[in-house]
Design a protein around this motif. Structure first.
Motif, short mmCIF file in Angstrom:
data_model
loop_
_atom_site.label_atom_id
_atom_site.label_comp_id
_atom_site.label_asym_id
_atom_site.label_seq_id
_atom_site.Cartn_x
_atom_site.Cartn_y
_atom_site.Cartn_z
N VAL A 121 0.27 -1.16 -0.11
CA VAL A 121 -0.15 -0.37 -0.07
C VAL A 121 1.27 1.35 -0.01
N ILE A 122 0.16 2.52 -0.94
CA ILE A 122 1.08 3.71 -1.34
C ILE A 122 -0.19 4.53 -0.99
N VAL A 123 0.36 5.54 0.06
CA VAL A 123 -0.52 6.70 0.16
C VAL A 123 0.65 8.01 0.27
N SER A 124 -0.14 9.07 0.01
CA SER A 124 -0.05 10.36 -0.04
C SER A 124 0.74 11.04 1.44
N PRO A 125 1.74 11.60 2.07
CA PRO A 125 1.36 12.02 3.50
C PRO A 125 0.80 12.72 3.94
N GLY A 126 -0.38 13.41 3.31
CA GLY A 126 -1.10 13.45 3.95
C GLY A 126 -2.18 12.47 3.93
N GLN A 127 -2.75 12.04 3.41
CA GLN A 127 -3.26 10.87 3.70
C GLN A 127 -3.48 10.39 4.92
N MET A 128 -2.06 9.79 5.35
CA MET A 128 -2.09 9.30 5.83
C MET A 128 -1.83 9.82 7.79
N ILE A 160 -15.69 -4.48 4.24
CA ILE A 160 -15.75 -4.22 4.54
C ILE A 160 -17.15 -3.71 4.57
N ARG A 161 -18.28 -4.04 6.08
CA ARG A 161 -19.38 -3.40 5.58
C ARG A 161 -19.45 -2.90 7.42
N TRP A 162 -20.26 -1.22 7.61
CA TRP A 162 -20.49 -0.85 8.84
C TRP A 162 -21.58 0.04 8.74
N ASP A 163 -22.19 -0.09 10.11
CA ASP A 163 -23.66 0.47 9.94
C ASP A 163 -23.38 2.01 10.17
N THR A 164 -24.77 2.51 10.57
CA THR A 164 -25.14 4.32 10.49
C THR A 164 -24.17 5.05 11.64
N ASN A 165 -23.22 4.47 11.95
CA ASN A 165 -22.76 5.53 13.73
C ASN A 165 -20.83 4.18 12.38
N ASP A 166 -21.07 4.05 11.70
CA ASP A 166 -19.44 4.10 10.89
C ASP A 166 -18.88 3.19 11.82
N VAL A 167 -19.09 2.35 12.70
CA VAL A 167 -19.01 0.92 13.32
C VAL A 167 -18.83 -0.07 12.54
N VAL A 168 -17.42 -0.63 12.43
CA VAL A 168 -17.72 -2.26 11.06
C VAL A 168 -17.98 -3.06 12.07
N THR A 169 -19.20 -4.30 10.84
CA THR A 169 -19.99 -4.94 11.31
C THR A 169 -19.74 -6.19 10.84
N ASP A 170 -18.74 -6.09 10.10
CA ASP A 170 -18.32 -7.59 8.73
C ASP A 170 -16.97 -7.49 8.04
N TYR A 171 -16.32 -8.74 7.95
CA TYR A 171 -15.48 -8.02 6.26
C TYR A 171 -14.90 -9.47 6.08
N GLY A 172 -14.29 -9.99 5.16
CA GLY A 172 -14.41 -10.40 4.80
C GLY A 172 -14.62 -10.78 3.11
N ALA A 173 -14.72 -12.01 2.38
CA ALA A 173 -14.72 -11.93 0.86
C ALA A 173 -16.63 -11.95 1.18
N ILE A 174 -16.90 -10.68 0.88
CA ILE A 174 -18.86 -10.03 1.18
C ILE A 174 -18.75 -9.61 0.56
N GLU A 175 -19.92 -9.18 -0.15
CA GLU A 175 -20.03 -7.49 -0.31
C GLU A 175 -20.53 -6.34 0.73
N GLY A 176 -18.97 -5.66 -0.16
CA GLY A 176 -19.35 -4.26 0.70
C GLY A 176 -18.45 -3.47 0.41
N HIS A 177 -18.03 -2.45 0.92
CA HIS A 177 -16.72 -1.17 0.86
C HIS A 177 -15.38 -1.99 0.72
N GLN A 178 -14.35 -1.07 -0.10
CA GLN A 178 -13.34 -1.46 0.03
C GLN A 178 -12.45 -0.92 0.91
N GLU A 179 -11.92 -2.46 1.93
CA GLU A 179 -10.70 -1.78 2.76
C GLU A 179 -9.65 -1.49 1.99
N ALA A 180 -9.21 -0.25 3.17
CA ALA A 180 -7.73 -0.04 2.39
C ALA A 180 -6.40 -0.52 2.19
N GLY A 181 -5.93 -1.35 3.18
CA GLY A 181 -4.88 -1.97 3.63
C GLY A 181 -3.88 -0.80 4.65
#
Length: 252
Positions: A121-128, A160-181
Motif C-alpha cells: 500500500v502506498i498513500v500520500s503523506p497527507g492521507q497518512m 468491509i461493512r459498517w453501520d450508520t454510526n461507522d462501526v465495522v460490522t463485517d469483513y471478508g469475501a463479502i459484498e461491501g466497501h473496499q478496505e485500504a490496507g
C-alpha cells in the motif's frame, strides 16, 4: 504515541515473476520502493503521532537467505530518521497474514496503539496524517480501533461493512466497501487481537479481528492511495506517482 507494523512476509505471487527475490514491499513504483513511499508518508509524523521505530515483518526472500543481511542494508535500513525492528516469519509459506500481524504486534511495546500497514500500500503523506489524526480525534478516547476504507459497494474482492454510526460490522469475501490496507489497533484491543490471531492458527486474514472489537471505518481518498497487487496496479502506480501537491496536510 503509536507503533508501526508493516507486514511484508508473503511472496506476492499475483504481481508475477520478478528478477529480485524480494517481497512486494521492495518493488519499485515511481522510482522508489513501496517501503520508501511508506517511510516518506510516515516521516513527518514522528515524535507527534507515531514512534520512530518501524517494525517490518519479513519472510519471502529473507528467511534462510544467505544474503539477508545485505538485503536489509540495501532495502530496509535506508532512512536514518527511523529505527528498524526486523521480525522474521519462519513459516511464511504455510500461514495467512494473521500470523504476520501476530508476530509484528508481539514484538512491539504492547502499551501503545498499533498502526498496521500492508506491504503493498502506498498513500500520500497527507492521507497518512489524516488517517492517524482522525483516529486520535474520533476513536482513541472512545476505545475504537480503525479501518481505512473507501466508500462504494463492491462484490468481487475482500470488503468491509459498517453501520450508520461507522462501526465495522463485517469483513471478508463479502459484498461491501473496499478496505485500504491501513488499520489502527487500539491499545485496549491489542491483547484481544493477539488471542484471536493465535486461535486462528495462522489460517485467517488479520482484519477478521476488527468486526470483533469496537472499530470504526475512516474514509480515505482513493485518489491518494495505490495498492500494488498486479502488473496492472504497477503500471497505474507508475502513472500516478508521485502524489505531489495532493492533500499535503490534515484537512478534517
Amino acid at each position: 504515541m503509536m507503533d508501526t507494523v508493516i507486514m511484508a512476509a508473503g511472496k506476492g505471487e499475483r504481481l508475477g515473476p520478478r528478477e529480485e527475490t524480494l517481497p512486494k514491499l521492495f518493488v519499485e513504483v515511481g522510482n522508489k520502493t513501496i517501503f520508501e513511499h511508506q517511510l516518506e508518508a510516515l516521516s513527518p509524523l514522528q515524535s507527534t503521532l507515531i514512534d520512530s521505530v518501524v517494525t517490518v515483518v519479513l519472510g519471502y526472500g529473507f528467511v534462510d537467505s544467505p544474503d539477508a543481511e545485505h538485503k536489509l542494508s540495501e532495502y530496509v535500513h535506508i532512512d536514518q530518521r527511523f529505527e528498524y525492528n526486523i521480525v522474521y516469519l519462519e513459516n511464511w509459506k504455510e500461514v495467512e497474514n494473521s500470523k504476520s500481524a501476530l508476530a509484528g504486534v508481539e514484538s512491539v511495546d504492547g502499551d501503545d496503539h498499533v498502526l498496521l500497514l500492508c506491504g503493498d500500500v502506498i498513500v500520500s503523506p497527507g492521507q497518512m496524517e489524516e488517517f492517524i489524526q482522525t483516529f486520535y480525534e474520533e476513536c482513541s478516547d472512545s476505545a475504537y480501533s480503525a479501518v481505512g476504507a473507501f466508500e462504494g459497494y463492491q462484490s468481487e474482492m475482500t470488503a468491509i461493512r459498517w453501520d450508520t454510526n461507522d462501526v465495522v460490522t463485517d469483513y471478508g469475501a463479502i459484498e461491501g466497501h473496499q478496505e485500504a490496507g491501513m488499520f489502527i489497533l487500539h491499545r485496549e484491543h491489542v491483547q484481544t487481537a493477539k488471542d484471536r490471531w493465535e486461535r486462528s492458527g495462522g489460517e485467517e486474514w488479520f482484519p477478521v479481528v476488527f468486526p470483533e472489537v469496537p472499530s470504526k471505518a475512516i474514509r480515505l481518498d482513493p485518489g491518494e492511495h495505490i495498492e500494488i497487487n498486479t502488473q496492472e496496479h504497477l503500471t497505474e502506480g507508475e502513472e500516478i506517482l508521485p502524489f505531489e501537491g495532493k492533500n499535503t496536510g490534515h484537512t478534517r
